[in-house]
Design a protein around this motif. Structure first.
Motif, PDB file in Angstrom:
ATOM      1  N   LEU B  22      46.343 -70.147 -64.668  1.00  0.00           N
ATOM      2  CA  LEU B  22      45.748 -71.360 -64.102  1.00  0.00           C
ATOM      3  C   LEU B  22      46.370 -71.567 -62.733  1.00  0.00           C
ATOM      4  CD1 LEU B  22      44.549 -74.363 -64.176  1.00  0.00           C
ATOM      5  CD2 LEU B  22      46.771 -74.979 -65.104  1.00  0.00           C
ATOM      6  N   VAL B  24      46.528 -74.306 -59.620  1.00  0.00           N
ATOM      7  CA  VAL B  24      46.173 -75.630 -59.120  1.00  0.00           C
ATOM      8  C   VAL B  24      46.316 -75.594 -57.605  1.00  0.00           C
ATOM      9  CG1 VAL B  24      46.695 -78.084 -59.185  1.00  0.00           C
ATOM     10  CG2 VAL B  24      47.018 -76.694 -61.234  1.00  0.00           C
ATOM     11  N   LYS B  30      41.215 -76.790 -59.978  1.00  0.00           N
ATOM     12  CA  LYS B  30      41.874 -75.991 -61.006  1.00  0.00           C
ATOM     13  C   LYS B  30      41.092 -74.715 -61.221  1.00  0.00           C
ATOM     14  CE  LYS B  30      43.436 -80.252 -61.909  1.00  0.00           C
ATOM     15  NZ  LYS B  30      42.800 -81.505 -61.431  1.00  0.00           N
ATOM     16  N   ALA B  42      53.169 -66.211 -51.966  1.00  0.00           N
ATOM     17  CA  ALA B  42      52.328 -66.678 -53.065  1.00  0.00           C
ATOM     18  C   ALA B  42      50.851 -66.668 -52.691  1.00  0.00           C
ATOM     19  CB  ALA B  42      52.755 -68.057 -53.583  1.00  0.00           C
ATOM     20  N   GLY B  71      48.453 -68.602 -49.742  1.00  0.00           N
ATOM     21  CA  GLY B  71      49.582 -69.211 -50.433  1.00  0.00           C
ATOM     22  C   GLY B  71      49.806 -70.682 -50.154  1.00  0.00           C
ATOM     23  N   GLU B  72      49.587 -71.102 -48.907  1.00  0.00           N
ATOM     24  CA  GLU B  72      49.889 -72.499 -48.569  1.00  0.00           C
ATOM     25  C   GLU B  72      49.071 -73.495 -49.370  1.00  0.00           C
ATOM     26  OE1 GLU B  72      48.790 -73.554 -44.556  1.00  0.00           O
ATOM     27  OE2 GLU B  72      47.111 -72.160 -44.583  1.00  0.00           O
ATOM     28  N   VAL B  74      48.427 -73.202 -52.591  1.00  0.00           N
ATOM     29  CA  VAL B  74      48.795 -73.154 -54.003  1.00  0.00           C
ATOM     30  C   VAL B  74      49.808 -74.248 -54.325  1.00  0.00           C
ATOM     31  CG1 VAL B  74      49.908 -71.759 -55.779  1.00  0.00           C
ATOM     32  CG2 VAL B  74      48.360 -70.686 -54.139  1.00  0.00           C
ATOM     33  N   VAL B  75      49.541 -75.014 -55.367  1.00  0.00           N
ATOM     34  CA  VAL B  75      50.518 -75.978 -55.861  1.00  0.00           C
ATOM     35  C   VAL B  75      51.299 -75.349 -57.000  1.00  0.00           C
ATOM     36  CG1 VAL B  75      50.801 -78.162 -57.100  1.00  0.00           C
ATOM     37  CG2 VAL B  75      49.210 -78.020 -55.189  1.00  0.00           C
ATOM     38  N   LEU B  76      50.569 -74.737 -57.922  1.00  0.00           N
ATOM     39  CA  LEU B  76      51.203 -74.309 -59.158  1.00  0.00           C
ATOM     40  C   LEU B  76      50.417 -73.164 -59.768  1.00  0.00           C
ATOM     41  CD1 LEU B  76      52.231 -76.850 -61.826  1.00  0.00           C
ATOM     42  CD2 LEU B  76      50.506 -75.174 -62.414  1.00  0.00           C
ATOM     43  N   LEU B  77      51.142 -72.251 -60.357  1.00  0.00           N
ATOM     44  CA  LEU B  77      50.534 -71.106 -61.018  1.00  0.00           C
ATOM     45  C   LEU B  77      51.058 -71.114 -62.440  1.00  0.00           C
ATOM     46  CD1 LEU B  77      49.024 -68.292 -60.545  1.00  0.00           C
ATOM     47  CD2 LEU B  77      51.277 -67.384 -60.081  1.00  0.00           C
ATOM     48  N   GLY B  78      50.196 -71.345 -63.402  1.00  0.00           N
ATOM     49  CA  GLY B  78      50.664 -71.465 -64.781  1.00  0.00           C
ATOM     50  C   GLY B  78      50.102 -70.364 -65.648  1.00  0.00           C
ATOM     51  N   TYR B 137      52.377 -80.289 -46.811  1.00  0.00           N
ATOM     52  CA  TYR B 137      51.510 -80.432 -47.976  1.00  0.00           C
ATOM     53  C   TYR B 137      50.086 -80.728 -47.549  1.00  0.00           C
ATOM     54  CZ  TYR B 137      49.969 -81.533 -52.661  1.00  0.00           C
ATOM     55  OH  TYR B 137      49.317 -81.523 -53.850  1.00  0.00           O
TER      56      TYR B 137
END
Lengths: 99, 137
Positions: B22, B24, B30, B42, B71-72, B74-78, B137
């Motif tokens: 996932l 975000v 998402k 990233a 990459g910039e 991307v918040v989170l990679l789950g 951000y």
């Protein structure tokens, strides 16, 4: 470099990461890199109802640039040592975390 | 240098390759897809990507395909636990077109709330404006 080293000493500890999108995640710190990207295992999202997409996620990688705060376990942080290291300057040779 | 492997982006993401992930993004999207490649910033390559939207108890998917994400954003990679995904008290999957208006409304409401908050922080509480140079951000 100093803060990177501090995070390295905190691997396998439980931390809470608050992101700039107001998502708070508690988990075991597995790794951290030079950009302070954070890898968390066994995560738990605070206020899961507001973030349903996180329910099936067990571990995650968080990009350093989106982190607002990291809550550290105070018993594993020696603030005196940090204070001294800061005063001494943070050239890699002079601070105590890199042996 | 061997001991530094867990302390690099590449060291921590290598075991996520070829898994269902996932992602975000900063704009709140998402994305679900299979991670095929990444680098030290990233930047990510996702295959068979679907975008998921949620509203109340329902969710919907919109198929996109192959993504290269800078990459910039991307918040989170789950990593998605496939067993856990099946166990979750079932949310209802509905048609994307049916859910999209509700989702758009949610996004709009949230945006307005954030703007109102930023305005109060700036005018009354002495905070600076967000999104300035170096904010990242």
């Amino acid at each position: 470099m100093l803060i990177f080293s501090v995070f390295k000493t905190l691997t396998d500890q439980q931390v809470t990461v608050e992101l700039k999108n107001d998502l708070s995640i508690t988990g075991v710190l597995k790794s951290v890199d030079q950009f302070l990207n954070i890898r968390l295992d066994s995560i738990k999202v605070l206020d899961e109802a507001r973030h349903p997409h996180m329910m099936a996620v067990k571990n995650c990688f968080i990009r350093g640039s989106v982190v607002r705060y990291v809550q550290l376990p105070s018993e594993h942080v020696d603030t005196q040592l940090l204070e001294d290291a800061t005063r001494r300057g943070s050239s890699p040779r002079s601070h105590p975390f890199i042996g | 240098m061997d001991s530094l492997i867990p302390f690099t982006t590449s060291g921590s993401l290598v075991d996520c390759v070829d898994r269902k992930m996932l992602v975000v993004l900063r704009d709140g999207r998402k994305l679900h897809g299979v991670l095929r490649s990444y680098d030290q910033f990233a930047n990510l390559v996702l295959e068979d990507t679907v975008e998921r939207i949620y509203h109340g108890n329902a969710f919907a998917e919109n198929w996109h395909g192959l993504f290269l994400i800078r990459g910039e954003n991307v918040v989170l990679l789950g990593e998605i636990d496939l067993d856990l995904e099946d166990e979750i008290p079932q949310r209802r999957q509905v048609e994307y077109a049916a859910l999209e208006p509700y989702h758009k409304n949610d996004v709009e409401v949230k945006k307005q709330r954030e703007e109102a908050k930023a305005q109060i922080l700036y005018e009354q509480k002495g905070f600076c404006k967000e999104g300035g140079e170096g904010d990242g951000y």
